[in-house]
Design an enzyme around this catalytic site. Structure first.
Site: not given
Ligand code: PNW
Length: 462
Positions: A369
């Protein structure tokens, strides 16, 4: 001049997850997940929305996959919804209609020449298992292992790449500590680490079960996320400091770090109890002593040498990081570029993050990702001009190509996300897609960045 320059066989992909896109929350025998339940509570989702419809991907998957193919995308990472396969998580029989949906999706990918990458668990835990003790119950772990084996057995004739768990760090931190994600618990840091350990165990037991069940050899990994630091200069002292701060055992790092989980499941190493215990003790809501915390950690994490069955790759979800050096962290200047979610734009993490993690874990890497939410609007010409996303992608991919040039084995890149989707507690206001979704009509509109990505893929193949 630096150029974006990738190996010809580099795998250009895109990623999504079940709850964020599928909708069809109760169709064809699907059971409830903790996200179905969580979203019904008032005040937990920014726009009071939920994933009952999401992108209606359950019915529209073919259109989305066709758009991917038109862009030359070679691989698609998506997750299977556990409660579609086992409505209660541990039912005696599988739900054939659940398997049939993913059969359709996978066959469609293959028809369009796209390699499917399956994630087994992207956060939608069956509610019934959560009610019966969730991850802290050995029963949930057993149920996960069985589910993982069933998925591998059924799909491995057509799918090679499987990931067990997406971001154990965010599951624990946001779901069980901050309470911002399902199931919305606010446990202590010590208890939250118990959940992290349970996830490590579920992963570790699932991997050999998956290999046994597979009909063809499969490649197995998981997706990690966490704090990353990049050096303020290329001086050895600054590089060293950035590396040290990436893997620090400080209170603010404990629940958002790569190394506690990865050290256990990749290197078979227990956390550094002596360093962690004082930081955790400071966070305790009760007056438990340092001794108690140390002993508890030692008891729970005593099996790390058995948690590391061999893996084929490490998935990294990289969004941003902190600039650091021998003099500490560099404060960001006023006006530092940020995405709509206020995440800083720090492309250097792509270069240094992949390098530091490869040094420590020695596994081939997939960027599973990377992406951003920005203020995407349909303009009067009916197009979505997301210059910000193109700028972000250019900067991050340039840095990724630098790491590859330095010898880091990065095999592919999955942009998060293909279409806009349900961004967890932020709801639908945050848009991460290369393709815009007009939710009232469910119309797909490729953004400028979609065409940019298509050109990049075409140019890289030359
Ligand atoms: C990821 N942070 O989550 C997830 O795998 C996805 O499902 C999500 O949509 C995407 O990132 C975007 O948010 C995260 O706070 C959520 O650093 C929060 C964090 C990182 C990744």
């Amino acid at each position: 001049m630096k150029h974006i320059n990738f190996p010809k066989d580099f795998i250009w992909g895109t990623a999504s997850s079940s709850y964020q896109t599928e909708g069809a929350y109760n169709r064809d025998g699907k059971g409830a997940s903790i996200w179905d339940t969580f979203c019904q509570k008032s005040g937990v989702i920014a726009d009071s929305s939920d994933g009952t419809l999401a992108c209606c991907y359950y019915d529209n998957y073919e259109e989305d996959i066709r758009f991917m193919a038109d862009a030359g995308i070679r691989a698609y990472r998506f997750s299977v919804s556990w409660p579609r396969i086992f409505p209660n998580g541990d039912d005696p029989a599988v739900n054939p209609l659940g398997l049939a949906f993913y059969d359709r999706v996978i066959d469609c990918c293959i028809r369009y020449g796209i390699q499917p990458h399956i994630t087994l668990f992207h956060w939608d835990l069956p509610q019934s298992l959560s009610d019966r003790g969730g991850w802290l119950s050995a029963h949930t772990i057993e149920a996960f292992v069985r589910y993982a084996a069933v998925i591998c057995e059924h799909f491995s004739d057509r799918v090679t790449y499987f990931s067990t768990i997406n971001e154990p760090q965010i599951i624990t931190k946001m779901g069980y500590y901050d309470g911002l994600h399902a199931p919305g618990y606010r446990l202590s840091m010590l208890e939250t680490l118990d959940i992290l350990h349970a996830l490590a165990k579920a992963h570790a037991l699932a991997v050999p079960a998956m290999r046994r069940a597979a009909k063809k050899p499969v490649k197995i990994g998981f997706s990690s996320t966490g704090n990353l630091c990049y050096p303020c200069s290329e001086n050895e002292a600054d590089i060293c400091a950035a590396r040290t701060m990436t893997f620090a055992n400080t209170k603010e790092n404990i629940l958002f770090c790569h190394h506690i989980f990865c050290d256990a499941v990749i290197n078979g190493l227990a956390p550094d109890f002596e360093a962690l215990a004082p930081e955790i003790t400071a966070d305790l809501k009760s007056d438990d002593t340092l001794n108690f915390v140390t002993q508890h950690l030692k008891n729970v994490w005593n099996d790390c040498s058995e948690l590391n069955p061999p893996l084929d790759f490490l998935g990294l979800n990289i969004y941003n990081g902190r600039k650091a050096g021998a003099d500490g962290f560099t404060k960001r200047y006023a006006g530092f570029p940020k995405t709509a979610l206020k995440w800083p734009v720090t492309p250097e993490v792509m270069n240094w993050g992949t390098r530091f993690l490869y040094e420590r874990y020695h596994l081939p890497i997939f960027i599973t990702e990377n992406g951003l939410s920005c203020n995407d609007h349909i303009f009067l010409d009916g197009k979505v001009h997301d210059a910000e996303r193109i700028d972000f992608l250019t900067r991050y991919l340039l840095q990724l190509s630098e790491s590859i040039k330095e010898g880091t084995p990065v095999m592919g890149y999955f942009h998060w996300s293909f279409t806009d989707n349900f961004e967890w507690h932020s709801g639908y206001d945050e848009r991460f897609g290369l393709v815009y979704i007009d939710y009232p009509t469910q119309k797909r509109i490729p953004k400028d960045s979609y065409y940019w990505y298509r050109n990049l893929i075409a140019d890289s193949a030359e």
